[in-house]
Design a protein around this motif. Structure first.
Motif, PDB file in Angstrom:
ATOM      1  N   THR A 189       0.792  -1.371  -0.212  1.00 58.51           N
ATOM      2  CA  THR A 189      -0.096  -0.127   0.054  1.00 58.51           C
ATOM      3  C   THR A 189       0.876   1.175  -0.015  1.00 58.51           C
ATOM      4  OG1 THR A 189      -1.833  -1.264   1.324  1.00 58.51           O
ATOM      5  CG2 THR A 189      -1.707   1.208   1.321  1.00 58.51           C
ATOM      6  N   ALA A 190       1.803   1.279   0.745  1.00 61.82           N
ATOM      7  CA  ALA A 190       2.821   2.320   0.905  1.00 61.82           C
ATOM      8  C   ALA A 190       3.708   2.615  -0.579  1.00 61.82           C
ATOM      9  CB  ALA A 190       3.698   2.301   2.171  1.00 61.82           C
ATOM     10  N   CYS A 191       4.120   1.570  -0.886  1.00 56.55           N
ATOM     11  CA  CYS A 191       5.036   1.495  -2.094  1.00 56.55           C
ATOM     12  C   CYS A 191       4.091   2.048  -3.437  1.00 56.55           C
ATOM     13  CB  CYS A 191       5.652   0.094  -2.260  1.00 56.55           C
ATOM     14  SG  CYS A 191       6.368  -0.020  -3.903  1.00 56.55           S
ATOM     15  N   SER A 192       2.693   1.486  -3.363  1.00 51.88           N
ATOM     16  CA  SER A 192       2.092   1.997  -4.533  1.00 51.88           C
ATOM     17  C   SER A 192       1.678   3.357  -4.315  1.00 51.88           C
ATOM     18  CB  SER A 192       0.781   1.014  -4.626  1.00 51.88           C
ATOM     19  OG  SER A 192       1.155  -0.517  -4.741  1.00 51.88           O
ATOM     20  N   GLY A 193       1.072   3.752  -3.139  1.00 51.05           N
ATOM     21  CA  GLY A 193       0.832   5.033  -2.989  1.00 51.05           C
ATOM     22  C   GLY A 193       1.877   6.381  -3.416  1.00 51.05           C
ATOM     23  N   ALA A 194       3.066   5.991  -2.716  1.00 54.23           N
ATOM     24  CA  ALA A 194       4.079   6.591  -2.797  1.00 54.23           C
ATOM     25  C   ALA A 194       4.440   6.678  -4.417  1.00 54.23           C
ATOM     26  CB  ALA A 194       5.232   6.155  -2.261  1.00 54.23           C
ATOM     27  N   ASP A 195       4.419   5.802  -5.181  1.00 54.55           N
ATOM     28  CA  ASP A 195       4.585   5.672  -6.786  1.00 54.55           C
ATOM     29  C   ASP A 195       3.740   6.761  -7.449  1.00 54.55           C
ATOM     30  OD1 ASP A 195       5.657   4.911  -9.067  1.00 54.55           O
ATOM     31  OD2 ASP A 195       4.201   3.087  -9.212  1.00 54.55           O
ATOM     32  N   ALA A 196       2.322   6.573  -6.595  1.00 48.19           N
ATOM     33  CA  ALA A 196       1.324   7.526  -7.279  1.00 48.19           C
ATOM     34  C   ALA A 196       1.609   9.135  -7.307  1.00 48.19           C
ATOM     35  CB  ALA A 196      -0.305   7.377  -6.954  1.00 48.19           C
ATOM     36  N   LEU A 197       2.088   9.282  -5.746  1.00 44.28           N
ATOM     37  CA  LEU A 197       2.517  10.762  -5.499  1.00 44.28           C
ATOM     38  C   LEU A 197       3.626  11.051  -6.237  1.00 44.28           C
ATOM     39  CD1 LEU A 197       2.294  13.039  -3.623  1.00 44.28           C
ATOM     40  CD2 LEU A 197       3.909  12.053  -2.194  1.00 44.28           C
ATOM     41  N   THR A 198       4.722  10.227  -6.567  1.00 44.37           N
ATOM     42  CA  THR A 198       5.812  10.526  -7.445  1.00 44.37           C
ATOM     43  C   THR A 198       5.614  10.940  -8.939  1.00 44.37           C
ATOM     44  OG1 THR A 198       7.080   9.157  -6.038  1.00 44.37           O
ATOM     45  CG2 THR A 198       8.293   9.965  -8.286  1.00 44.37           C
ATOM     46  N   HIS A 199       4.614  10.070  -9.251  1.00 47.06           N
ATOM     47  CA  HIS A 199       3.836  10.463 -10.671  1.00 47.06           C
ATOM     48  C   HIS A 199       3.398  11.803 -10.710  1.00 47.06           C
ATOM     49  CE1 HIS A 199       3.664   5.951 -11.467  1.00 47.06           C
ATOM     50  NE2 HIS A 199       4.632   6.195 -11.800  1.00 47.06           N
ATOM     51  N   ALA A 200       2.519  11.977  -9.967  1.00 44.23           N
ATOM     52  CA  ALA A 200       1.710  13.229  -9.805  1.00 44.23           C
ATOM     53  C   ALA A 200       2.614  14.620  -9.565  1.00 44.23           C
ATOM     54  CB  ALA A 200       0.592  13.098  -8.616  1.00 44.23           C
ATOM     55  N   VAL A 201       3.564  14.426  -8.646  1.00 45.48           N
ATOM     56  CA  VAL A 201       4.495  15.630  -8.485  1.00 45.48           C
ATOM     57  C   VAL A 201       5.277  15.799  -9.673  1.00 45.48           C
ATOM     58  CG1 VAL A 201       6.380  16.373  -7.096  1.00 45.48           C
ATOM     59  CG2 VAL A 201       4.553  15.360  -6.084  1.00 45.48           C
ATOM     60  N   GLU A 202       5.844  14.501 -10.386  1.00 44.68           N
ATOM     61  CA  GLU A 202       6.929  14.958 -11.457  1.00 44.68           C
ATOM     62  C   GLU A 202       5.899  15.353 -12.786  1.00 44.68           C
ATOM     63  OE1 GLU A 202      10.962  13.171 -10.878  1.00 44.68           O
ATOM     64  OE2 GLU A 202       9.700  11.379 -12.024  1.00 44.68           O
ATOM     65  N   ALA A 203       4.435  14.767 -12.802  1.00 43.36           N
ATOM     66  CA  ALA A 203       3.937  15.402 -13.924  1.00 43.36           C
ATOM     67  C   ALA A 203       3.558  16.879 -13.938  1.00 43.36           C
ATOM     68  CB  ALA A 203       2.593  14.751 -13.911  1.00 43.36           C
ATOM     69  N   PHE A 204       3.465  17.297 -12.301  1.00 39.32           N
ATOM     70  CA  PHE A 204       2.814  18.653 -12.546  1.00 39.32           C
ATOM     71  C   PHE A 204       4.182  19.856 -12.544  1.00 39.32           C
ATOM     72  CE2 PHE A 204       1.727  22.256  -9.675  1.00 39.32           C
ATOM     73  CZ  PHE A 204       0.478  22.379 -10.067  1.00 39.32           C
ATOM     74  N   THR A 205       5.326  19.257 -12.329  1.00 40.75           N
ATOM     75  CA  THR A 205       6.558  20.050 -12.499  1.00 40.75           C
ATOM     76  C   THR A 205       7.264  19.804 -13.739  1.00 40.75           C
ATOM     77  OG1 THR A 205       7.560  18.575 -10.934  1.00 40.75           O
ATOM     78  CG2 THR A 205       6.709  20.420  -9.986  1.00 40.75           C
ATOM     79  N   THR A 206       6.703  19.020 -14.631  1.00 41.29           N
ATOM     80  CA  THR A 206       7.848  18.778 -15.779  1.00 41.29           C
ATOM     81  C   THR A 206       7.872  19.710 -16.492  1.00 41.29           C
ATOM     82  OG1 THR A 206       7.969  16.765 -17.328  1.00 41.29           O
ATOM     83  CG2 THR A 206       5.751  17.682 -17.268  1.00 41.29           C
ATOM     84  N   LEU A 207       8.745  19.852 -17.491  1.00 45.63           N
ATOM     85  CA  LEU A 207       9.227  20.942 -18.207  1.00 45.63           C
ATOM     86  C   LEU A 207       7.999  21.183 -19.350  1.00 45.63           C
ATOM     87  CD1 LEU A 207      11.609  23.056 -18.747  1.00 45.63           C
ATOM     88  CD2 LEU A 207      12.181  21.405 -20.625  1.00 45.63           C
ATOM     89  N   LEU A 261      -8.234   6.293  -6.594  1.00 44.75           N
ATOM     90  CA  LEU A 261      -8.335   7.544  -7.459  1.00 44.75           C
ATOM     91  C   LEU A 261      -7.136   8.312  -7.497  1.00 44.75           C
ATOM     92  CD1 LEU A 261     -10.576   9.137  -8.881  1.00 44.75           C
ATOM     93  CD2 LEU A 261     -11.014  10.337  -6.897  1.00 44.75           C
ATOM     94  N   ALA A 262      -6.426   8.316  -6.687  1.00 40.89           N
ATOM     95  CA  ALA A 262      -5.108   8.940  -6.770  1.00 40.89           C
ATOM     96  C   ALA A 262      -4.241   8.349  -7.505  1.00 40.89           C
ATOM     97  CB  ALA A 262      -4.418   9.124  -5.363  1.00 40.89           C
ATOM     98  N   ALA A 263      -4.278   6.913  -7.993  1.00 41.34           N
ATOM     99  CA  ALA A 263      -3.277   6.231  -8.717  1.00 41.34           C
ATOM    100  C   ALA A 263      -3.796   6.610 -10.189  1.00 41.34           C
ATOM    101  CB  ALA A 263      -3.329   4.986  -8.228  1.00 41.34           C
ATOM    102  N   LEU A 264      -5.197   6.414 -10.324  1.00 41.31           N
ATOM    103  CA  LEU A 264      -5.587   6.594 -11.472  1.00 41.31           C
ATOM    104  C   LEU A 264      -5.472   8.093 -12.083  1.00 41.31           C
ATOM    105  CD1 LEU A 264      -7.565   6.107 -13.898  1.00 41.31           C
ATOM    106  CD2 LEU A 264      -9.665   6.666 -12.398  1.00 41.31           C
ATOM    107  N   ALA A 265      -5.644   9.208 -11.277  1.00 41.10           N
ATOM    108  CA  ALA A 265      -5.550  10.359 -11.654  1.00 41.10           C
ATOM    109  C   ALA A 265      -3.979  10.830 -11.930  1.00 41.10           C
ATOM    110  CB  ALA A 265      -6.066  11.412 -10.557  1.00 41.10           C
ATOM    111  N   ALA A 266      -3.331  10.225 -11.134  1.00 46.20           N
ATOM    112  CA  ALA A 266      -1.788  10.359 -11.276  1.00 46.20           C
ATOM    113  C   ALA A 266      -1.420  10.053 -12.790  1.00 46.20           C
ATOM    114  CB  ALA A 266      -0.994   9.927 -10.287  1.00 46.20           C
TER     115      ALA A 266
END
Length: 408
Positions: A189-207, A261-266
């Motif tokens: 659960t932790a590993c998966s949720g952290a993956d989703a967070l990384t996807h979201a943060v990097e997508a929001f800040t990608t060039l 929903l977070a993983a899907l949105a990310a």
């Protein structure tokens, strides 16, 4: 005012909510009558999986199950699946499980449609045309592969993970049922949720790329844009709200909903915008430590964010507002958001350094050098990356000294 630009490439249908797995049989029957299901041994033993097979049969769909998917998806396992099902001739391929099972379905669909070797499809736009229709049913809340145009495979000959990126890999249908994630243990659960967070943060800040009418024709991942930003913020908000809850109590179905929903949105966000340095660095780290992708990118994320901060003050401050941090100057809020990310990840026992993740001390240089090989990720990073930059991130992430990156 800059002109707005937005781009999304998504499945034709996304079904989200408790019990939505029961739509699988009917949805599949509308597009095919012979279904290959790609999954892993743990998932194929679940009663919910057996119920899916019964539902498919009740809707007149003949099935074949390949349940030997291996984490990180080595090419040998893909070839084994293709060899085993070559006589079955499926007209729909269904991935049920975590990212590896869904990526298995994607790559097998490519090979069954177009033939050739897996290595022929590395990089962007190498898949020559549409593939056998894909349906994705995630059972973890992390990778977002159910909505993305990418599959990652482990090339044993190269000793590296390599991405296959093509809009043809986007599933036709994504069925996201949070009840399928209730049995995920705390660590997953932790590993998966952290993956989703990384996807979201990097997508929001990608060039953000210069706006051009051919941008989506020339790049699978087109950079930060107004549509991907919407999904990235939804993902960040939900991970902060629900990750620790889901980690502490796996039976908390509301938390399971929020995390799925977070993983899907990310996935919706990074499937168009792309990811960046944390993912580039994780490729060699994962190969050397044989640790889960989500643990690797999440261990690296606070250090990458700290390095990128001079180029992301406004974006990080906006995400700080999204999760309800106290108002302050953009400078203060951007640092507060990085600190909040690090604290959340630590609270669910994500390793706090590359040393804790198990990287040998003498492999730091190898990681920095090889991360630069992931060109599509390096070019997405909001702050330019060269060898010296990668070395500074790797050193800080190995020692656990994020403060060392504040002056670089």
């Amino acid at each position: 005012m800059h002109p707005m630009f937005g781009a999304l490439r998504l499945p034709r249908s996304i079904l989200f909510g408790r019990g939505q797995r029961r739509a699988l049989g009917s949805a599949t029957a509308k597009i095919g009558k012979r279904a290959l299901l790609c999954t892993d041994p743990r998932q194929s033993a679940q009663p919910e999986f057996q119920d899916m097979l019964a539902d498919l049969a009740a809707n007149g769909v003949e099935t074949r199950v390949f349940d030997q998917t291996i984490p990180d998806l080595p090419i040998g396992s893909i070839e084994a699946c293709v060899a085993e099902v070559s006589g079955f001739a499926p007209d729909v391929v269904i991935g049920v499980g975590g990212g590896s099972s869904m990526d298995m379905a994607k790559v097998v669909a490519v090979l069954l449609t177009h033939g050739a070797d897996v290595r022929a499809y590395y990089g962007e736009f190498a898949v020559p045309g549409p593939v056998i229709p894909l349906i994705a049913v995630p059972t973890t809340s992390g990778t977002g592969s159910e909505v993305t145009p990418v599959a990652v495979v482990a090339d044993e000959q190269r000793g590296a993970k390599v991405g296959i990126a093509s809009p043809h890999l986007i599933p036709l249908i994504a069925i996201c049922d949070p009840e399928l994630t209730v049995t995920c243990p705390p660590g997953l659960t932790a590993c998966s949720g952290a993956d989703a967070l990384t996807h979201a943060v990097e997508a929001f800040t990608t060039l953000a790329r210069p706006i051009d009418a051919m941008l989506t024709e020339q790049h699978v991942f087109v950079g930060k844009n107004v549509l991907s930003d919407h999904f990235a913020k939804l993902a960040v908000a939900n991970v902060f709200k629900y990750l620790e809850r889901g980690y502490r109590d796996g039976s908390d179905v509301e938390a399971r909903e929020g995390l799925m929903l977070a993983a899907l949105a990310a996935g919706c966000a990074f499937g168009t915008a792309g990811t960046a340095a944390a993912h580039a660095l994780q490729y060699p780290v994962g190969n050397l430590t044989h640790t889960a992708h989500g643990d690797g990118v999440a261990t690296l994320l606070p250090y990458v964010m700290q390095f990128n901060r001079p180029s992301c003050v406004g974006a990080f401050a906006e995400l700080a507002q999204t999760i309800g941090l106290p108002e302050g100057s953009p400078d203060a809020m951007s640092q507060a958001f990085i600190d909040a990310v690090a604290a959340l990840l630590a609270s669910v026992k994500i390793p706090v350094s590359l040393a804790a993740l198990g990287l040998p001390a003498d492999q730091q240089e190898f990681v920095a050098e090889n991360a630069l090989n992931a060109a599509r990720l390096v070019k997405n990073n909001p702050r330019p990356l060269d060898l010296a930059a990668m070395q500074s991130i790797t050193r800080a992430a190995y020692s656990g000294d994020r403060a060392a990156l504040r002056t670089i």
